[in-house]
Design a protein around this motif. Structure first.
Motif, PDB file in Angstrom:
ATOM      1  N   TRP A   2      -3.866  40.297  55.773  1.00 11.73           N
ATOM      2  CA  TRP A   2      -3.485  39.793  56.959  1.00 11.73           C
ATOM      3  C   TRP A   2      -3.845  41.015  57.861  1.00 11.73           C
ATOM      4  O   TRP A   2      -4.391  42.056  57.564  1.00 11.73           O
ATOM      5  CB  TRP A   2      -1.754  40.041  56.767  1.00 11.73           C
ATOM      6  N   ARG A   3      -3.273  40.589  59.133  1.00 12.24           N
ATOM      7  CA  ARG A   3      -3.591  41.523  60.205  1.00 12.24           C
ATOM      8  C   ARG A   3      -2.734  42.972  60.084  1.00 12.24           C
ATOM      9  O   ARG A   3      -1.613  42.706  59.412  1.00 12.24           O
ATOM     10  CB  ARG A   3      -3.285  41.077  61.607  1.00 12.24           C
ATOM     11  N   ASP A   4      -3.007  43.832  60.720  1.00 14.57           N
ATOM     12  CA  ASP A   4      -2.580  45.101  60.554  1.00 14.57           C
ATOM     13  C   ASP A   4      -1.405  44.985  61.494  1.00 14.57           C
ATOM     14  O   ASP A   4      -1.624  45.187  62.791  1.00 14.57           O
ATOM     15  CB  ASP A   4      -3.338  46.453  60.779  1.00 14.57           C
ATOM     16  N   SER A   5       0.079  45.009  60.711  1.00 19.55           N
ATOM     17  CA  SER A   5       1.289  44.569  61.528  1.00 19.55           C
ATOM     18  C   SER A   5       2.436  45.081  60.737  1.00 19.55           C
ATOM     19  O   SER A   5       2.225  45.544  59.725  1.00 19.55           O
ATOM     20  CB  SER A   5       1.069  43.175  62.102  1.00 19.55           C
ATOM     21  N   PRO A   6       3.487  45.331  61.749  1.00 19.14           N
ATOM     22  CA  PRO A   6       4.618  45.515  60.927  1.00 19.14           C
ATOM     23  C   PRO A   6       5.034  44.634  59.658  1.00 19.14           C
ATOM     24  O   PRO A   6       5.361  45.177  58.543  1.00 19.14           O
ATOM     25  CB  PRO A   6       5.794  45.705  62.017  1.00 19.14           C
ATOM     26  N   VAL A   7       4.741  43.495  59.860  1.00 19.92           N
ATOM     27  CA  VAL A   7       4.991  42.499  58.686  1.00 19.92           C
ATOM     28  C   VAL A   7       4.239  42.772  57.563  1.00 19.92           C
ATOM     29  O   VAL A   7       4.745  42.883  56.441  1.00 19.92           O
ATOM     30  CB  VAL A   7       4.807  40.978  59.239  1.00 19.92           C
ATOM     31  N   ARG A   8       2.805  43.089  57.794  1.00 17.17           N
ATOM     32  CA  ARG A   8       2.106  43.339  56.622  1.00 17.17           C
ATOM     33  C   ARG A   8       2.396  44.739  55.928  1.00 17.17           C
ATOM     34  O   ARG A   8       2.456  44.823  54.918  1.00 17.17           O
ATOM     35  CB  ARG A   8       0.556  43.683  57.270  1.00 17.17           C
ATOM     36  N   THR A   9       2.793  45.778  56.919  1.00 17.22           N
ATOM     37  CA  THR A   9       3.094  47.126  56.290  1.00 17.22           C
ATOM     38  C   THR A   9       4.359  46.997  55.429  1.00 17.22           C
ATOM     39  O   THR A   9       4.668  47.431  54.611  1.00 17.22           O
ATOM     40  CB  THR A   9       3.632  48.076  57.664  1.00 17.22           C
ATOM     41  N   ARG A  10       5.580  46.201  56.032  1.00 16.70           N
ATOM     42  CA  ARG A  10       6.708  45.965  55.218  1.00 16.70           C
ATOM     43  C   ARG A  10       6.689  45.327  53.931  1.00 16.70           C
ATOM     44  O   ARG A  10       7.124  45.675  52.744  1.00 16.70           O
ATOM     45  CB  ARG A  10       7.717  45.171  55.935  1.00 16.70           C
ATOM     46  N   TRP A  11       5.854  44.107  53.788  1.00 18.52           N
ATOM     47  CA  TRP A  11       5.359  43.707  52.746  1.00 18.52           C
ATOM     48  C   TRP A  11       4.673  44.395  51.689  1.00 18.52           C
ATOM     49  O   TRP A  11       5.083  44.593  50.377  1.00 18.52           O
ATOM     50  CB  TRP A  11       4.984  42.239  52.772  1.00 18.52           C
ATOM     51  N   LEU A  12       3.715  45.377  52.129  1.00 21.39           N
ATOM     52  CA  LEU A  12       3.118  46.067  51.085  1.00 21.39           C
ATOM     53  C   LEU A  12       3.935  47.267  50.725  1.00 21.39           C
ATOM     54  O   LEU A  12       3.793  47.619  49.420  1.00 21.39           O
ATOM     55  CB  LEU A  12       1.843  46.748  51.966  1.00 21.39           C
ATOM     56  N   GLU A  13       5.060  47.649  51.447  1.00 20.92           N
ATOM     57  CA  GLU A  13       5.676  48.688  50.888  1.00 20.92           C
ATOM     58  C   GLU A  13       6.557  48.106  49.626  1.00 20.92           C
ATOM     59  O   GLU A  13       7.136  48.800  48.814  1.00 20.92           O
ATOM     60  CB  GLU A  13       6.830  49.086  51.909  1.00 20.92           C
ATOM     61  N   HIS A  14       6.918  46.735  49.688  1.00 24.16           N
ATOM     62  CA  HIS A  14       7.522  46.191  48.527  1.00 24.16           C
ATOM     63  C   HIS A  14       6.583  46.046  47.483  1.00 24.16           C
ATOM     64  O   HIS A  14       6.988  46.023  46.342  1.00 24.16           O
ATOM     65  CB  HIS A  14       8.107  44.720  49.173  1.00 24.16           C
ATOM     66  N   LEU A  15       5.431  45.454  47.601  1.00 20.39           N
ATOM     67  CA  LEU A  15       4.484  44.934  46.662  1.00 20.39           C
ATOM     68  C   LEU A  15       3.711  46.193  45.920  1.00 20.39           C
ATOM     69  O   LEU A  15       3.343  45.723  44.700  1.00 20.39           O
ATOM     70  CB  LEU A  15       3.604  43.874  47.145  1.00 20.39           C
ATOM     71  N   GLN A  16       3.303  46.926  46.633  1.00 23.29           N
ATOM     72  CA  GLN A  16       2.307  48.077  46.047  1.00 23.29           C
ATOM     73  C   GLN A  16       3.113  48.720  44.998  1.00 23.29           C
ATOM     74  O   GLN A  16       2.414  49.137  43.720  1.00 23.29           O
ATOM     75  CB  GLN A  16       1.859  49.082  46.939  1.00 23.29           C
ATOM     76  N   PRO A  17       4.383  49.179  45.217  1.00 21.93           N
ATOM     77  CA  PRO A  17       5.061  49.579  43.888  1.00 21.93           C
ATOM     78  C   PRO A  17       5.157  49.024  42.816  1.00 21.93           C
ATOM     79  O   PRO A  17       5.134  49.227  41.471  1.00 21.93           O
ATOM     80  CB  PRO A  17       6.667  50.151  44.371  1.00 21.93           C
ATOM     81  N   LEU A  18       5.341  47.346  42.907  1.00 25.14           N
ATOM     82  CA  LEU A  18       5.142  46.545  41.707  1.00 25.14           C
ATOM     83  C   LEU A  18       3.865  46.521  41.236  1.00 25.14           C
ATOM     84  O   LEU A  18       3.730  46.530  40.001  1.00 25.14           O
ATOM     85  CB  LEU A  18       5.855  45.296  42.135  1.00 25.14           C
ATOM     86  N   ALA A  19       2.826  46.678  41.919  1.00 28.62           N
ATOM     87  CA  ALA A  19       1.584  46.463  41.456  1.00 28.62           C
ATOM     88  C   ALA A  19       1.165  47.597  40.586  1.00 28.62           C
ATOM     89  O   ALA A  19       0.242  47.663  39.593  1.00 28.62           O
ATOM     90  CB  ALA A  19       0.335  46.226  42.679  1.00 28.62           C
TER      91      ALA A  19
END
Length: 334
Positions: free
Chosen positions: A312-329
């Motif tokens: 995704w584009r570098d944006s607050p939405v991308r940052t927010r979702w990566l903060e949720h998903l990276q710990p799961l990964a």
């Protein structure tokens, strides 16, 4: 091949007890039928007996006790007197077999548990792990008293042992299946099994990706990042959209037709040059599918979904979702 041999279950078989149980049930059925036959005989021969004799034999058959000093009236009644004794003898044999085989079976369960189940505990719930660990005492230690809780624990262990020995499990070391590879240069089948676990891989199951995809689709701020595609249950023919399931055709103007062709599943919504409301209307008409989707037949579906979010584009939405998903990964590695 991977897995636990079926022979691990053979030590738990109480063959003699099972045979005695079948014999006991057969004798019980015979005794019940003998009582019915005796009653039928007495009813059919009532006219031959006095009132006192009929009452005497009716009470005797009802209570199962032969009247003293009286000869049986028929073979049916003689059989009825003998049937309970045969059932009682079968019951005693069942009790004896159960006592003799129970200790052997419990010992076999402890040996099999110590040998096969420790490696399976990674899949077990915490309470089950505690039960197994308590059971993994020395083989020379006396068996615990078989109270209510011990019986429940042993039933759980038998079920888990049955699972690892008899379940067709292809996603772990427990199951009579193994992984292989296909090499186009090899024209024949080559089998080179290795003992124990040759290779271990840990990853999140597909259901985690489905759960994340549903959450992303419920977030309206992600819509612009998702790439719409032509609906799989429809097609474009000249200037019409055809629904494959119903055969219905909807006329398309040139602008809508051109937009649908550009919805290729790779181009994000923000790059299509139309409003999100326009895409929403197309999705509502089932012209396009516009949502985060989980790749079919992809075991590492969560990683593939995470890669989509990274794109995704570098944006607050991308940052927010990566903060949720990276710990799961990171969980599989942990």
């Amino acid at each position: 091949m991977a897995g636990v041999p079926f022979e691990a279950l053979e030590g738990l078989a109480s063959v003699r007890t099972a045979a005695c149980a079948r014999e006991f049930l057969a004798r019980q059925r015979e005794a019940a039928q003998a009582k019915v036959n005796a009653r039928d005989f007495l009813s059919s021969h009532k006219w031959k007996l006095s009132k006192d004799q009929f009452l005497l034999w009716s009470r005797a058959i009802h209570h199962g006790v032969a009247p003293s000093g009286q000869e049986p009236l028929s073979d049916e009644i003689t059989t009825y007197w003998e049937a309970p004794a045969e059932a009682s003898k079968a019951s005693a044999a069942l009790g004896s077999a159960l006592l003799s085989e129970l200790k052997i079976t419990r010992e076999s369960l402890r040996v099999a548990t110590r040998k096969y189940l420790p490696a399976y505990l990674v899949f077990a719930a915490e309470g089950v792990r505690d039960r197994v660990l308590k059971f993994l005492v020395s083989d020379s230690a006396p068996l615990p008293t078989r109270d209510k809780q011990t019986r429940a624990n042993e039933r759980h262990l038998i079920l888990y042992l049955q699972r690892v020995a008899a379940k067709n499990d292809s996603l772990s070391a427990f199951g009579p299946e193994g992984w292989g590879s296909i090499d186009p240069a090899v024209e024949s089948i080559k089998l080179a099994p290795q003992t124990d676990i040759a290779l271990r891989e840990t990853f999140l199951e597909r259901w985690t990706a489905h759960g994340v995809a549903a959450a992303i689709n419920a977030d309206p701020e992600t819509r612009a990042e998702l790439a719409p595609r032509l609906h799989p249950n429809g097609r474009i023919e000249q200037d019409h959209f055809i629904y494959d399931e119903t055969g219905n055709a909807v006329a398309l103007d040139s602008e809508t037709r051109a937009l649908l062709i550009r919805c290729d599943g790779w181009t994000p919504a923000y790059s299509l040059g139309v409003s999100l409301e326009t895409l929403k209307n197309l999705a509502r008409q089932a012209f396009i599918r516009w949502e985060m989707e989980v790749q079919a037949l992809e075991p590492h579906a969560f990683d593939a979904l995470l890669a989509d979010v990274f794109a995704w584009r570098d944006s607050p939405v991308r940052t927010r979702w990566l903060e949720h998903l990276q710990p799961l990964a990171a969980l599989p590695e942990k």
